[in-house]
Design a protein around this motif. Structure first.
Motif, mmCIF file in Angstrom:
data_model
loop_
_atom_site.group_PDB
_atom_site.id
_atom_site.type_symbol
_atom_site.label_atom_id
_atom_site.label_comp_id
_atom_site.label_asym_id
_atom_site.label_seq_id
_atom_site.Cartn_x
_atom_site.Cartn_y
_atom_site.Cartn_z
ATOM 1 N N PRO A 126 0.689 -1.161 -0.069
ATOM 2 C CA PRO A 126 -0.277 0.289 -0.033
ATOM 3 C C PRO A 126 1.013 0.902 -0.512
ATOM 4 O O PRO A 126 1.904 1.313 0.767
ATOM 5 N N VAL A 127 0.220 2.511 -0.872
ATOM 6 C CA VAL A 127 1.286 3.447 -0.766
ATOM 7 C C VAL A 127 1.216 4.376 0.416
ATOM 8 O O VAL A 127 1.617 5.337 0.500
ATOM 9 N N ASN A 128 0.088 4.592 1.452
ATOM 10 C CA ASN A 128 0.026 5.081 2.883
ATOM 11 C C ASN A 128 0.170 4.112 3.921
ATOM 12 O O ASN A 128 -0.486 3.078 3.943
ATOM 13 N N LYS A 129 0.275 4.852 5.028
ATOM 14 C CA LYS A 129 0.717 4.241 6.001
ATOM 15 C C LYS A 129 -0.472 3.327 6.085
ATOM 16 O O LYS A 129 -0.322 2.088 7.293
ATOM 17 N N SER A 130 -1.735 3.993 6.213
ATOM 18 C CA SER A 130 -2.444 3.315 6.912
ATOM 19 C C SER A 130 -2.852 1.694 6.240
ATOM 20 O O SER A 130 -3.257 0.823 7.218
ATOM 21 N N LYS A 131 -2.882 1.937 5.760
ATOM 22 C CA LYS A 131 -2.983 0.736 4.226
ATOM 23 C C LYS A 131 -1.942 -0.279 5.171
ATOM 24 O O LYS A 131 -2.167 -1.791 4.917
ATOM 25 N N LEU A 132 -0.678 0.148 4.353
ATOM 26 C CA LEU A 132 0.792 -0.519 5.327
ATOM 27 C C LEU A 132 -0.122 -1.040 6.009
ATOM 28 O O LEU A 132 0.515 -2.062 6.808
ATOM 29 N N PHE A 133 -0.121 -0.141 7.366
ATOM 30 C CA PHE A 133 -0.573 -0.419 8.881
ATOM 31 C C PHE A 133 -1.013 -2.160 8.988
ATOM 32 O O PHE A 133 -0.552 -2.750 9.446
ATOM 33 N N ALA A 134 -2.384 -1.933 8.300
ATOM 34 C CA ALA A 134 -3.732 -2.964 8.485
ATOM 35 C C ALA A 134 -2.990 -4.226 7.389
ATOM 36 O O ALA A 134 -3.495 -4.779 7.817
ATOM 37 N N GLU A 135 -2.075 -4.266 6.580
ATOM 38 C CA GLU A 135 -1.292 -4.859 6.047
ATOM 39 C C GLU A 135 -0.276 -6.000 7.404
ATOM 40 O O GLU A 135 -0.063 -7.384 7.255
ATOM 41 N N LEU A 136 0.398 -5.506 8.185
ATOM 42 C CA LEU A 136 0.995 -5.391 8.963
ATOM 43 C C LEU A 136 0.774 -6.069 9.736
ATOM 44 O O LEU A 136 1.057 -6.941 11.320
ATOM 45 N N GLY A 137 -0.779 -5.507 10.890
ATOM 46 C CA GLY A 137 -1.792 -6.330 11.351
ATOM 47 C C GLY A 137 -1.782 -5.030 12.628
ATOM 48 O O GLY A 137 -1.492 -5.594 13.843
ATOM 49 N N TYR A 138 -1.701 -3.763 12.276
ATOM 50 C CA TYR A 138 -1.269 -3.139 13.499
ATOM 51 C C TYR A 138 -2.194 -2.353 13.246
ATOM 52 O O TYR A 138 -2.576 -1.387 13.053
ATOM 53 N N GLU A 139 -2.597 -1.969 14.838
ATOM 54 C CA GLU A 139 -4.012 -0.778 14.883
ATOM 55 C C GLU A 139 -3.226 -0.076 16.512
ATOM 56 O O GLU A 139 -3.315 -0.579 17.789
ATOM 57 N N PRO A 140 -3.363 1.055 15.925
ATOM 58 C CA PRO A 140 -2.356 1.653 16.854
ATOM 59 C C PRO A 140 -3.465 2.453 17.871
ATOM 60 O O PRO A 140 -5.224 2.474 17.687
ATOM 61 N N SER A 141 -2.750 2.383 18.753
ATOM 62 C CA SER A 141 -3.878 3.377 20.196
ATOM 63 C C SER A 141 -4.807 4.502 19.903
ATOM 64 O O SER A 141 -4.083 5.333 18.408
ATOM 65 N N ALA A 142 -5.003 5.842 20.713
ATOM 66 C CA ALA A 142 -5.657 7.068 19.917
ATOM 67 C C ALA A 142 -4.731 7.975 19.989
ATOM 68 O O ALA A 142 -3.960 8.419 18.772
ATOM 69 N N GLY A 143 -3.735 7.942 20.722
ATOM 70 C CA GLY A 143 -1.851 8.662 21.073
ATOM 71 C C GLY A 143 -1.117 7.992 19.903
ATOM 72 O O GLY A 143 -0.476 9.295 19.548
ATOM 73 N N GLN A 144 -1.150 6.235 19.724
ATOM 74 C CA GLN A 144 0.059 6.221 18.532
ATOM 75 C C GLN A 144 -0.676 6.687 17.146
ATOM 76 O O GLN A 144 0.060 7.581 16.194
ATOM 77 N N ALA A 145 -1.930 6.418 16.783
ATOM 78 C CA ALA A 145 -2.724 7.239 15.453
ATOM 79 C C ALA A 145 -2.329 8.906 15.101
ATOM 80 O O ALA A 145 -1.916 9.106 14.450
ATOM 81 N N ALA A 146 -2.606 9.040 16.553
ATOM 82 C CA ALA A 146 -2.487 10.624 16.203
ATOM 83 C C ALA A 146 -0.645 11.382 16.171
ATOM 84 O O ALA A 146 -0.025 12.663 15.326
ATOM 85 N N PHE A 147 0.088 10.559 16.381
ATOM 86 C CA PHE A 147 2.101 10.685 16.323
ATOM 87 C C PHE A 147 2.284 10.226 14.541
ATOM 88 O O PHE A 147 3.049 10.592 14.218
ATOM 89 N N HIS A 148 1.551 9.153 14.353
ATOM 90 C CA HIS A 148 1.235 8.561 12.307
ATOM 91 C C HIS A 148 0.764 9.579 11.791
ATOM 92 O O HIS A 148 1.601 10.298 10.485
ATOM 93 N N ALA A 149 0.249 10.289 12.459
ATOM 94 C CA ALA A 149 -0.546 10.903 11.292
ATOM 95 C C ALA A 149 0.143 12.453 10.797
ATOM 96 O O ALA A 149 -0.415 13.385 9.506
ATOM 97 N N SER A 150 0.752 13.084 12.565
ATOM 98 C CA SER A 150 1.096 13.998 11.721
ATOM 99 C C SER A 150 2.492 14.367 10.967
ATOM 100 O O SER A 150 3.096 13.397 9.798
ATOM 101 N N GLU A 151 2.450 15.238 9.786
ATOM 102 C CA GLU A 151 3.462 15.382 9.046
ATOM 103 C C GLU A 151 4.888 16.472 8.964
ATOM 104 O O GLU A 151 5.323 16.676 8.758
ATOM 105 N N ALA A 152 4.555 16.305 10.701
ATOM 106 C CA ALA A 152 6.007 17.539 10.785
ATOM 107 C C ALA A 152 7.175 16.947 10.581
ATOM 108 O O ALA A 152 7.565 15.447 10.986
ATOM 109 N N ARG A 153 8.343 17.704 10.810
ATOM 110 C CA ARG A 153 9.777 16.893 10.103
ATOM 111 C C ARG A 153 10.602 16.245 11.306
ATOM 112 O O ARG A 153 11.399 15.164 11.454
ATOM 113 N N PHE A 154 9.697 16.996 12.531
ATOM 114 C CA PHE A 154 10.578 16.947 14.015
ATOM 115 C C PHE A 154 9.550 16.142 14.460
ATOM 116 O O PHE A 154 8.733 17.014 15.199
ATOM 117 N N ARG A 155 9.327 14.869 15.140
ATOM 118 C CA ARG A 155 7.847 14.057 16.396
ATOM 119 C C ARG A 155 8.073 13.948 17.525
ATOM 120 O O ARG A 155 9.441 13.076 17.718
#
Length: 455
Positions: free
Chosen positions: A4-33
């Protein structure tokens, strides 16, 4: 094989279900997180998941740098496990070199690589340019290593950095980075957390509560709540994100009475809080918005306050005592009331609002009930990042050895500007004492020097 070309599809293929805090972290486009959380929250897992999408791009170079090679191993192992799911065990094993006690690397056929590094050998951190840097257990890496050896590796390729860690006190480079990520004027940085260990669904609520009862408070605040702890102790240990921070206030809050609280500043932050309260109720107070900025003239602040207050039922504005600044606000249509500023009674008023009732130590499932009987009297909108950060770092001054043992503690004058504004409001309007009761229209209130009563 294609991915998959985007993270959410890739994470689904890997069986990864992030928590709410992890999901917010993954959604960020900032260079430094910056990801701050208690132990066992899932920081390393989240950081490793950021490596995989980069590793699937040809020619990319990623480092996982830890205080030692062994401490960089956890993220690396997570990455290898994910690549096994995508390529198979045999192909992945052939791509891995090195051992956990030394440098390890995973190099894929399309010349993308991820390599572990150790901060114990700063000279090994020179030379290469990076697309992604994971600074594992960052609080245990010296600031000099970050500034001189790691950060410069990102410049040529405009690389990104992920900084996951449990904090180790205040005032270090990680704390500074976290503060930078809360500053809206620095869009390249974004901070997440502190998240409590209990926000990991796999961590037992019972174990979390057992630690609360048995582990020293300072250790619990740092290792289980993920807070930046000053060694003299926090002023507001009652504050917890999972209990006091809400994703958004009730929809009807715009029809409620709204109070504003102002702490003046220029070099220090100028703060205005908007706090709503259901009609006819003594609690809860909902902090729904904050203006928190430096080097802002009072007249400019007045315009922004007026803009944000449009359509709201503003019933009162309480402010610090600076006569000139209050006069400037009044000229711009913002009359203010001088705040009750007694520090200790004000702190007690805030503490009282933070406390819950019988369900104060209830598990997460109970805390999600809608009944006010199990909720604290103060709730903070998640967008008020600076107020939240101050709650989690505001600490007492170390006691002078020459002071009497019963001398009252004083808070450190650091990271307190939004908290000062909130204290002004709750001390002035928190309950109907003679000092806070408004006089009938047309009559002047008699002056009083009485300290507000504790709730």
């Amino acid at each position: 094989m294609s991915w998959p070309v985007n993270k959410s599809k890739l994470f689904a293929e890997l069986g990864y279900e992030p928590s709410a805090g992890q999901a917010a972290f993954h959604a960020s486009e900032a260079r430094f997180r910056v990801l701050i959380a208690g132990a066992r929250f899932g920081k390393s897992l989240a950081a490793a998941k950021e490596v995989v999408p980069v590793l699937l791009q040809p020619g990319t170079r990623t480092w996982i740098c830890g205080p030692t090679y062994e401490l960089a191993q956890k993220e690396f192992d997570y990455v290898v496990a994910d690549v096994v799911k995508l390529l198979g065990r045999e192909a992945t094993s052939a791509a891995v070199s090195g051992t956990s006690a030394h440098r390890q690397a995973l190099t894929l056929p399309w010349e993308a690589s991820v390599t572990t590094k150790s901060a114990q050998r700063p000279e090994s951190l020179l030379g290469e340019e990076l697309d992604l840097l994971v600074v594992s257990e960052a609080s245990r890496i010296p600031g000099d290593v970050w500034e001189r050896f790691l950060y410069p590796r990102l410049g040529t390729r405009l690389g990104r950095a992920v900084i996951p860690t449990t904090p180790a006190g205040m005032g270090d480079w990680v704390h500074e980075a976290y503060q930078r990520g809360l500053d809206a004027r620095q869009p390249d940085w974004e901070s997440f957390g502190p998240f409590a260990t209990a926000e990991n669904p796999a961590f037992s609520d019972a174990e979390f509560e057992l630690a609360r009862r048995t582990v020293p408070e300072e250790v619990f605040n740092e290792q289980y709540l993920g807070r930046f702890v000053h060694r003299s102790g926090l002023v507001y240990p009652e504050f917890e994100r999972r209990r006091h921070v809400i994703s958004e206030p009730p929809k009807e809050w715009r029809n409620w009475p709204v109070y504003r609280a102002i702490d003046f500043g220029y070099r220090n932050p100028f703060v205005c809080l908007w706090v709503a309260k259901p009609p006819g109720a003594s609690t809860p107070w909902y902090v729904v918005d904050e203006l928190y900025t430096t080097e802002l003239l009072v007249e400019d602040a007045a315009r922004e306050i007026t803009r944000r207050s449009k359509g709201l039922r503003i019933v009162a504005t309480v402010a610090d005592h600076d006569a000139e600044d209050r006069a400037t606000l009044k000229r711009h249509g913002i009359p203010t009331r001088a705040a009750v500023k007694a520090v200790q009674p004000g702190i007690e008023r805030v503490k009282s609002a933070l406390r819950s009732n019988a369900a104060d130590r209830a598990p997460q499932a109970v805390l999600q009930e809608t009944s006010n009987a199990v909720r604290p009297g103060l709730r903070v909108n998640a967008t008020c990042k600076n107020l939240i950060a101050e709650f989690e770092t505001y600490a007492w001054q170390p006691q002078d050895p020459g002071e009497p043992r019963n001398a009252p503690q004083q808070p450190r004058p650091y990271m307190d500007h939004a908290l000062d504004a909130l204290r002004y409001l709750l001390a002035t309007y928190g309950n109907p004492t003679p000092q806070t009761r408004l006089p009938p229209k047309g009559r002047r209130a008699k002056p009083t020097t009485r300290t507000p009563l504790r709730e």
